[in-house]
Write an enzyme that holds these catalytic residues in place. Sequence first.
Site, mmCIF file in Angstrom:
data_model
loop_
_atom_site.group_PDB
_atom_site.id
_atom_site.type_symbol
_atom_site.label_atom_id
_atom_site.label_comp_id
_atom_site.label_asym_id
_atom_site.label_seq_id
_atom_site.Cartn_x
_atom_site.Cartn_y
_atom_site.Cartn_z
ATOM 1 N N ARG A 47 -10.870 26.269 18.945
ATOM 2 C CA ARG A 47 -10.655 27.350 19.888
ATOM 3 C C ARG A 47 -11.270 27.112 21.266
ATOM 4 O O ARG A 47 -10.594 27.285 22.275
ATOM 5 C CB ARG A 47 -11.218 28.657 19.306
ATOM 6 C CG ARG A 47 -10.901 29.880 20.156
ATOM 7 C CD ARG A 47 -11.435 31.162 19.536
ATOM 8 N NE ARG A 47 -10.823 31.435 18.239
ATOM 9 C CZ ARG A 47 -11.044 32.568 17.571
ATOM 10 N NH1 ARG A 47 -11.851 33.488 18.050
ATOM 11 N NH2 ARG A 47 -10.451 32.766 16.398
ATOM 12 N N HIS A 73 0.150 30.381 17.355
ATOM 13 C CA HIS A 73 -1.219 30.829 17.606
ATOM 14 C C HIS A 73 -1.486 32.149 16.888
ATOM 15 O O HIS A 73 -0.999 33.204 17.308
ATOM 16 C CB HIS A 73 -1.439 31.000 19.114
ATOM 17 C CG HIS A 73 -2.889 30.973 19.522
ATOM 18 N ND1 HIS A 73 -3.697 29.884 19.319
ATOM 19 C CD2 HIS A 73 -3.660 31.908 20.124
ATOM 20 C CE1 HIS A 73 -4.909 30.130 19.787
ATOM 21 N NE2 HIS A 73 -4.914 31.355 20.281
ATOM 22 N N TYR A 98 6.117 42.592 32.920
ATOM 23 C CA TYR A 98 6.566 42.607 34.313
ATOM 24 C C TYR A 98 6.644 41.212 34.921
ATOM 25 O O TYR A 98 7.452 40.958 35.814
ATOM 26 C CB TYR A 98 5.624 43.460 35.168
ATOM 27 C CG TYR A 98 5.539 44.894 34.729
ATOM 28 C CD1 TYR A 98 6.673 45.711 34.698
ATOM 29 C CD2 TYR A 98 4.324 45.452 34.340
ATOM 30 C CE1 TYR A 98 6.602 47.030 34.292
ATOM 31 C CE2 TYR A 98 4.235 46.780 33.940
ATOM 32 C CZ TYR A 98 5.381 47.564 33.913
ATOM 33 O OH TYR A 98 5.298 48.866 33.507
#
Length: 875
Positions: A50, A96, A140
């Site tokens: 990670r 993931h 967006y």
Amino acid sequence: MSDEQNPQDNLEPQDVTADGPVLDRIDQVDLQTEMQRSYLDYAMAVIVGRALPDVRDGLKPVHRRVIYAMYDGGYRPDRSYNKCARVVGEVMGQYHPHGDSAIYDALVRLIQDWVMRYPLALGQGNFGSPGNDGAAAQRYTETKMAPLAMEMVRDINEDTVDFQDNYDGKNQEPTVLPARFPNLLVNGSSGIAVGMATNIPPHNLREVAEGVQWALENPEASREELLAALMQRIKGPDFPSGAMILGTKGIADAYRTGRGSITMRAVVNVEEIQGRTCLVVTELPYMANPDNLAVKIAELVRDGKISGIADMRDETSGRTGQRLVIVLKRDAVAKVVLNNLYKHTQLQENFSANMLAIVDGVPRTLPLDGFIRHWITHQIEVIVRRTKFRLKKAEDEAHILKGLLKALDALDEVIALIRASATVEDAREGLKSLLEIDDDQARAILDMQLRKLAALERQKILDDYDRLMAMITEFKAILASESRQREIVSEELAEIVEKHGDERRTKILMGFDGDMSVEDLIPEEEMVVTITRGGYVKRTRIDNYRSQARGGKGIKGASLRGDDVVEHFFVTSTHNWLLFFTNHGRVYRAKCYELAEAGRDAKGQHVANVMAFQPDEHIAQVLDLRTYQDAEYLMLATRNGLVKKTRLADYDTNRTAGLIAINLREDDELVSAQLLHPTDDVMLVSRKGQSVRFTATDTAMRPMGRATSGVTGMKFRDDDTLLAADVVRENSYVFTVTHEGYAKRTEVAEYRVQSRGGLGIKVAKLAEERGELVGALIVEETDEVLVVMESGKVVRSSVSQVPSKGRDTMGVIFAKPDKKDRIIAVAKNSETGLEENSEEDGVTLNEENTTTESSDVPATPVQTATDETNDGGNA
């Protein structure tokens, strides 16, 4: 379990014997040992899976999965943008197993050009700012891969890297990307794991590639040789935000040991905006937050920790880039305010480099050469695996073509066999026996279209077969030669650099190792220093006073108010010391760059803002020097003709309250301060045109302490006083100027050496209509002279334009002051190679022999300004 319940009641019958329960299946484990082992397993999972980047591709798992998902999903540079939510969904659903916010944050980082030196994703929409503005929601914004990101996955479909099952076992994901450029060094990385952290700064692609190329060309180099070569080519980090790095010690430490503290500093310019001195911040240290910076400065001003700031405004925009304007108070010293800002704010930050990366599944701190070696090893493996893949593919294709060619050579038999076969299986077995081929070749013959029987198609098969055999030969040669593999890595990296490389953004300032000085930030350049009678001082770049033909009316040199006039005017360097001698006989010092820089028509800043003068103390004389080792002595001369020499080192002190420089007698004042060597001669010139030249040896002029008044250097008739004092140099000239603008130069050889204390000999023939002497200098023919007028105008011209004449002459017109104006000061500039204006900018003037009265010589027309408010006709 109740107290009455027997633990043995829960045992199965087979676990119980006549001797009691069987306990062999229960392992006795120390709790501390188990906690330690379990925690280390967890820590390593976080470290490897990670938080830390892989040394080969420079990516953490989340970034690797984002890039691969975009590549695999078709979000490529040559296609249209897609919503970030689609990319996040692809990554989360296939690769993931974490939340969408973590994936979107990673994607945003890949897009932000103030974080990534070379962004790996392109964005459309609001992706935040370097300040506190966050990115818009993923629904967006839109994204796709950056062109450079394609180099990260280049050749990934040719078995160049290993793949593994994804978290649900339904798909495959790469364990590492091919990464055809050194992404870890180029883009850097930061991350906090369990018990360790990494912080690798970004670098310039061209510099890193240059270092890699050297390593590829010198595979036998030792570690020290490679490290030295890399440090010579990779100058240091290159941050996307630009800014500056102070010194190279931190860089060298990081490159040699993997750990180092690199000092970053913002780019701040001093500008005059609407009559106010402002500090303008145009580049910030890497990851500095401009919004937090503005808040911090406001807090420091409010709490009184920083003074001198009147206002602050953020003028940052997409057009101008970073621009934070800090308006200073009128009495503030820009240098002092800036140093306080460096000390207390993010305008100066340390980047703590910790070059930690995953190497073979283990976290390791690497020096610079370690990153390069591991990347090259990875690239050679990529080339080898790609070549093996291509070799096998070419061999398979050539094998098929070989079977087709055999069929074409025995075409009639093949056709007859196929027509006579009852089934496809019979036909395939028959072809294998007839042509001595295998199943794949037989199947290809059966699948062959009839058009392949045409003559041209046959030739095409032959050509393809020859091409494939050449490729096979080349691939085998690559696999057999490590040097050829290195050449391929070098060539392909060079192509990437040619396409995506750019210039360095971060400037590295040398000389900051150890104690840092602000002087190292100041470029050394020639400056004109102007000091008025009212105490206003400024420095102006000398190129603001361009060279003119002699006789010009000048350009505006200072904005004067009321009856204020320019008293001191000289040329120096930004790094020179300025010694300010006052009417009280004290001396103060400052560096030239500490004076406020202003335009040639600006008033400047009051000298009290630079030095702590005593009440009723003002500047009497100024001397500039490079260092206190420039000369052995300092010579001071007063209006009444007294001179003294004192060791220059006696004046080297950091005392802000100043030092006693000379004991001035009543009604006397300092006229000149000059650097003096033991064997020099001294020239004294009076206002009425007399001069004395004498030697300054210890027998003729013994050294004195600071708190003395000196000895007699020159005597005067009537009300004459000393005008100037200078040190004589061989093959030089005595240059004099009158207040009406007439100048002359005479060889110093015409002035004989006398004993000090005499009345002297004539230095110039003075006429009432030509004015009184206002300045005298020792100059060389290559020098330039600047004269300043009472109005503040300045004329700058070459000494060579003034003809050499005898002592008893009056000179030629050097400057042309207006009727109500006059020359009041003169200064010398020893820089050579300065261009003069064309003849049309100046005037053609009369170079008369001044032993003749001026009325006997016809005056040459002089160019005049059409507007009295203009800077002058020769500006």
